[in-house]
Design a protein around this motif. Structure first.
Motif, PDB file in Angstrom:
ATOM      1  N   THR A 273       0.844  -1.186   0.000  1.00 46.32           N
ATOM      2  CA  THR A 273       0.000   0.000   0.000  1.00 46.32           C
ATOM      3  C   THR A 273       0.883   1.240   0.000  1.00 46.32           C
ATOM      4  OG1 THR A 273      -1.844   1.143   1.093  1.00 46.32           O
ATOM      5  CG2 THR A 273      -0.172   0.143   2.518  1.00 46.32           C
ATOM      6  N   LEU A 274       0.414   2.295  -0.617  1.00 49.76           N
ATOM      7  CA  LEU A 274       1.155   3.553  -0.611  1.00 49.76           C
ATOM      8  C   LEU A 274       1.218   4.130   0.796  1.00 49.76           C
ATOM      9  CD1 LEU A 274      -0.244   5.393  -3.784  1.00 49.76           C
ATOM     10  CD2 LEU A 274       2.097   4.568  -3.463  1.00 49.76           C
ATOM     11  N   LEU A 275       2.320   4.814   1.089  1.00 49.66           N
ATOM     12  CA  LEU A 275       2.499   5.478   2.372  1.00 49.66           C
ATOM     13  C   LEU A 275       2.921   6.925   2.141  1.00 49.66           C
ATOM     14  CD1 LEU A 275       4.526   2.753   4.329  1.00 49.66           C
ATOM     15  CD2 LEU A 275       2.062   3.218   4.477  1.00 49.66           C
ATOM     16  N   PRO A 276       2.610   7.827   3.065  1.00 50.65           N
ATOM     17  CA  PRO A 276       3.105   9.194   2.943  1.00 50.65           C
ATOM     18  C   PRO A 276       4.627   9.201   2.818  1.00 50.65           C
ATOM     19  CG  PRO A 276       1.449   9.064   4.662  1.00 50.65           C
ATOM     20  CD  PRO A 276       1.747   7.651   4.254  1.00 50.65           C
ATOM     21  N   GLY A 277       5.126   9.998   1.914  1.00 56.04           N
ATOM     22  CA  GLY A 277       6.559  10.069   1.667  1.00 56.04           C
ATOM     23  C   GLY A 277       7.013   9.265   0.471  1.00 56.04           C
ATOM     24  N   ASP A 278       6.185   8.326   0.006  1.00 59.39           N
ATOM     25  CA  ASP A 278       6.523   7.583  -1.215  1.00 59.39           C
ATOM     26  C   ASP A 278       6.584   8.541  -2.403  1.00 59.39           C
ATOM     27  OD1 ASP A 278       6.481   5.294   0.288  1.00 59.39           O
ATOM     28  OD2 ASP A 278       4.623   4.488  -0.582  1.00 59.39           O
ATOM     29  N   ALA A 283       6.316   6.178 -16.351  1.00 62.41           N
ATOM     30  CA  ALA A 283       7.007   6.561 -17.586  1.00 62.41           C
ATOM     31  C   ALA A 283       6.363   5.886 -18.784  1.00 62.41           C
ATOM     32  CB  ALA A 283       8.483   6.181 -17.507  1.00 62.41           C
ATOM     33  N   ILE A 284       6.111   6.670 -19.811  1.00 59.77           N
ATOM     34  CA  ILE A 284       5.688   6.153 -21.107  1.00 59.77           C
ATOM     35  C   ILE A 284       6.525   6.874 -22.161  1.00 59.77           C
ATOM     36  CG2 ILE A 284       3.820   5.817 -22.762  1.00 59.77           C
ATOM     37  CD1 ILE A 284       1.823   5.990 -20.495  1.00 59.77           C
ATOM     38  N   GLU A 285       7.385   6.145 -22.799  1.00 61.59           N
ATOM     39  CA  GLU A 285       8.179   6.712 -23.877  1.00 61.59           C
ATOM     40  C   GLU A 285       7.331   6.631 -25.145  1.00 61.59           C
ATOM     41  OE1 GLU A 285      11.146   8.510 -25.878  1.00 61.59           O
ATOM     42  OE2 GLU A 285      11.105   8.141 -23.711  1.00 61.59           O
ATOM     43  N   PRO A 286       7.135   7.705 -25.914  1.00 56.61           N
ATOM     44  CA  PRO A 286       7.901   8.952 -25.910  1.00 56.61           C
ATOM     45  C   PRO A 286       7.229  10.144 -25.222  1.00 56.61           C
ATOM     46  CG  PRO A 286       6.720   8.791 -27.959  1.00 56.61           C
ATOM     47  CD  PRO A 286       6.294   7.600 -27.128  1.00 56.61           C
ATOM     48  N   ILE A 287       6.305   9.923 -24.296  1.00 54.46           N
ATOM     49  CA  ILE A 287       5.594  11.050 -23.688  1.00 54.46           C
ATOM     50  C   ILE A 287       6.424  11.700 -22.598  1.00 54.46           C
ATOM     51  CG2 ILE A 287       3.496  11.786 -22.512  1.00 54.46           C
ATOM     52  CD1 ILE A 287       2.102   9.329 -23.742  1.00 54.46           C
ATOM     53  N   GLY A 288       6.926  10.885 -21.674  1.00 53.37           N
ATOM     54  CA  GLY A 288       7.707  11.438 -20.583  1.00 53.37           C
ATOM     55  C   GLY A 288       7.441  10.707 -19.291  1.00 53.37           C
ATOM     56  N   VAL A 289       7.892  11.298 -18.178  1.00 48.65           N
ATOM     57  CA  VAL A 289       7.774  10.693 -16.849  1.00 48.65           C
ATOM     58  C   VAL A 289       6.912  11.586 -15.968  1.00 48.65           C
ATOM     59  CG1 VAL A 289       8.991   9.864 -14.809  1.00 48.65           C
ATOM     60  CG2 VAL A 289      10.046   9.627 -17.069  1.00 48.65           C
ATOM     61  N   LEU A 290       5.837  11.015 -15.444  1.00 44.35           N
ATOM     62  CA  LEU A 290       4.981  11.706 -14.485  1.00 44.35           C
ATOM     63  C   LEU A 290       5.453  11.326 -13.084  1.00 44.35           C
ATOM     64  CD1 LEU A 290       2.445  13.353 -13.718  1.00 44.35           C
ATOM     65  CD2 LEU A 290       1.125  11.231 -13.920  1.00 44.35           C
ATOM     66  N   LYS A 291       5.791  12.330 -12.285  1.00 47.26           N
ATOM     67  CA  LYS A 291       6.356  12.086 -10.959  1.00 47.26           C
ATOM     68  C   LYS A 291       5.561  12.851  -9.911  1.00 47.26           C
ATOM     69  CE  LYS A 291      10.752  12.435  -8.396  1.00 47.26           C
ATOM     70  NZ  LYS A 291      12.187  12.795  -8.507  1.00 47.26           N
ATOM     71  N   ASN A 292       5.166  12.153  -8.855  1.00 42.77           N
ATOM     72  CA  ASN A 292       4.435  12.783  -7.748  1.00 42.77           C
ATOM     73  C   ASN A 292       4.836  12.136  -6.432  1.00 42.77           C
ATOM     74  OD1 ASN A 292       2.245  12.433 -10.177  1.00 42.77           O
ATOM     75  ND2 ASN A 292       2.036  14.430  -9.205  1.00 42.77           N
ATOM     76  N   ALA A 293       4.996  12.951  -5.411  1.00 39.72           N
ATOM     77  CA  ALA A 293       5.173  12.427  -4.062  1.00 39.72           C
ATOM     78  C   ALA A 293       3.796  12.152  -3.460  1.00 39.72           C
ATOM     79  CB  ALA A 293       5.946  13.422  -3.210  1.00 39.72           C
ATOM     80  N   VAL A 294       3.781  11.364  -2.398  1.00 41.73           N
ATOM     81  CA  VAL A 294       2.540  10.998  -1.708  1.00 41.73           C
ATOM     82  C   VAL A 294       2.498  11.697  -0.360  1.00 41.73           C
ATOM     83  CG1 VAL A 294       1.162   9.086  -0.787  1.00 41.73           C
ATOM     84  CG2 VAL A 294       2.567   8.748  -2.843  1.00 41.73           C
ATOM     85  N   ILE A 295       1.338  12.305  -0.052  1.00 45.80           N
ATOM     86  CA  ILE A 295       1.191  12.975   1.235  1.00 45.80           C
ATOM     87  C   ILE A 295       0.024  12.363   2.004  1.00 45.80           C
ATOM     88  CG2 ILE A 295       2.204  15.155   0.505  1.00 45.80           C
ATOM     89  CD1 ILE A 295      -0.617  16.250   0.152  1.00 45.80           C
ATOM     90  N   SER A 296      -0.079  12.718   3.272  1.00 42.12           N
ATOM     91  CA  SER A 296      -1.135  12.185   4.135  1.00 42.12           C
ATOM     92  C   SER A 296      -2.475  12.793   3.755  1.00 42.12           C
ATOM     93  CB  SER A 296      -0.817  12.502   5.593  1.00 42.12           C
ATOM     94  OG  SER A 296      -0.923  13.899   5.821  1.00 42.12           O
ATOM     95  N   PRO A 297      -3.585  12.151   4.114  1.00 43.69           N
ATOM     96  CA  PRO A 297      -4.908  12.692   3.799  1.00 43.69           C
ATOM     97  C   PRO A 297      -5.130  14.085   4.371  1.00 43.69           C
ATOM     98  CG  PRO A 297      -5.075  10.414   4.505  1.00 43.69           C
ATOM     99  CD  PRO A 297      -3.666  10.828   4.748  1.00 43.69           C
ATOM    100  N   LEU A 298      -4.627  14.353   5.545  1.00 43.11           N
ATOM    101  CA  LEU A 298      -4.834  15.664   6.177  1.00 43.11           C
ATOM    102  C   LEU A 298      -4.203  16.763   5.333  1.00 43.11           C
ATOM    103  CD1 LEU A 298      -5.826  17.418   8.492  1.00 43.11           C
ATOM    104  CD2 LEU A 298      -3.691  16.935   9.709  1.00 43.11           C
ATOM    105  N   LEU A 299      -2.955  16.559   4.901  1.00 45.68           N
ATOM    106  CA  LEU A 299      -2.303  17.534   4.057  1.00 45.68           C
ATOM    107  C   LEU A 299      -3.025  17.680   2.719  1.00 45.68           C
ATOM    108  CD1 LEU A 299       1.496  16.824   4.672  1.00 45.68           C
ATOM    109  CD2 LEU A 299       0.203  18.863   5.332  1.00 45.68           C
ATOM    110  N   GLY A 300      -3.541  16.573   2.201  1.00 42.96           N
ATOM    111  CA  GLY A 300      -4.271  16.604   0.940  1.00 42.96           C
ATOM    112  C   GLY A 300      -5.496  17.485   1.042  1.00 42.96           C
TER     113      GLY A 300
END
Length: 306
Positions: A273-278, A283-300
């Protein structure tokens, strides 16, 4: 042939949304050339009216002093690649997705088995533009879920008539335990603050691209180590774009620039399961790399109210 690839970003000095042509690390402002082009949809309409193929304008639009994509990214100035009014999503379009959904429900001959082989696909609403998370901005978890995963997907951008405008990378963040408890809980498992991200770029459709040769790759980092990685060739995609869009348009009016996510073929193991801080990278070539950090529900929730 050079395929047209664009991004949207906030101008580092003006603070206004810009549309840029992406060539490697160079970003040429299209908004400076045509002030109304702050979203690829307006540019697409213009090229359609003039009957000009996107690839034919790539070199002609490389004007002015380019910005650095890396610098825009480092300053967190990237925006979702299209100012889409709505994001829709598809489900159970890969065999791996059917297996995972069945594991959640633990029911033989489940609704997921039936929809996988049915003529009618599973389609559901995912997000509005205001709910979208930009590249390098944080995605969030649900406070009432203990089993959450990213769902890496190829997303298509379509017109009101179902024409294919282009492709981007999508993350359909989902709660597996909520959906597994009861399929009728799907909207709650799918729609919540910080649950959808798109980007970083839009690869325009020109009739020459070959998605069937592409591979979707997912990497999840936890404390600088790889917590999970997986990949799936898009050739395993069971449906077709025309099939999905035709059902989306049935008795349903959409706007130019609507995004349709096409489903996932990568599902982490049941114990993950995902955790805060992950940190999630898709990546899909040739589109690029989508990158996101994971935060806690409260911060969200806090970020969603800003």
């Amino acid at each position: 042939m050079s395929l047209l690839k664009t991004i949207r970003y906030t101008h580092p000095d003006l603070g206004t949304p810009q549309l840029g042509l992406l060539d490697g690390d160079r970003v040429y402002s299209l908004t400076e050339q045509v002030p109304t082009w702050t979203c690829p949809v307006l540019m697409w309409r213009a090229l359609q009216a003039l009957d000009i193929r996107p690839s034919a304008v790539v070199q002609r639009l490389q004007k002015g002093t380019p910005l650095s994509f890396a610098e825009l990214a480092s300053q967190r100035l990237l925006l979702p690649p299209v100012a889409t009014p709505e994001v829709w999503a598809s489900g159970v379009t890969y065999e791996r997705s059917r297996e995972a959904r069945n594991a959640e429900t633990q029911i033989k001959d489940s609704v997921y088995d039936r929809v996988y082989t049915a003529a009618r696909p599973e389609l559901f609403f995912k997000a509005t533009y205001e709910r979208l998370v930009a590249p390098l901005q944080p995605i969030s978890l649900r406070s009432d879920s203990n089993w959450m995963v990213p769902e890496p997907e190829l997303a298509i951008v379509v017109s009101a008539n179902g024409d294919l405008i282009g492709y981007t990378v999508g993350d359909d963040v989902s709660s597996r335990d909520i959906e597994g408890e009861n399929p009728l809980y799907l909207p709650q498992a799918k729609v919540f603050s910080g649950s959808c991200s798109l980007g970083p770029a839009l690869l325009w459709s020109d009739g020459e691209e070959k998605p069937e040769t592409w591979t979707i790759e997912l990497t999840i980092y936890r404390e600088d180590a790889v917590a999970f990685s997986g990949q799936v060739p898009f050739s395993q995609f069971r449906r077709s774009f025309s099939e999905l869009t035709s059902y989306l348009l049935r008795d349903n009016t959409i706007a130019d620039g609507t995004v349709l996510m096409t489903g996932t073929g990568i599902v982490p193991p049941d114990e993950f399961t995902l955790l805060p801080g992950d940190v999630v990278e898709i990546a899909i070539e040739p589109i690029g790399v989508l990158k996101n950090a994971v935060i806690s529900p409260l911060l969200g929730k806090v970020l969603a109210t800003r």
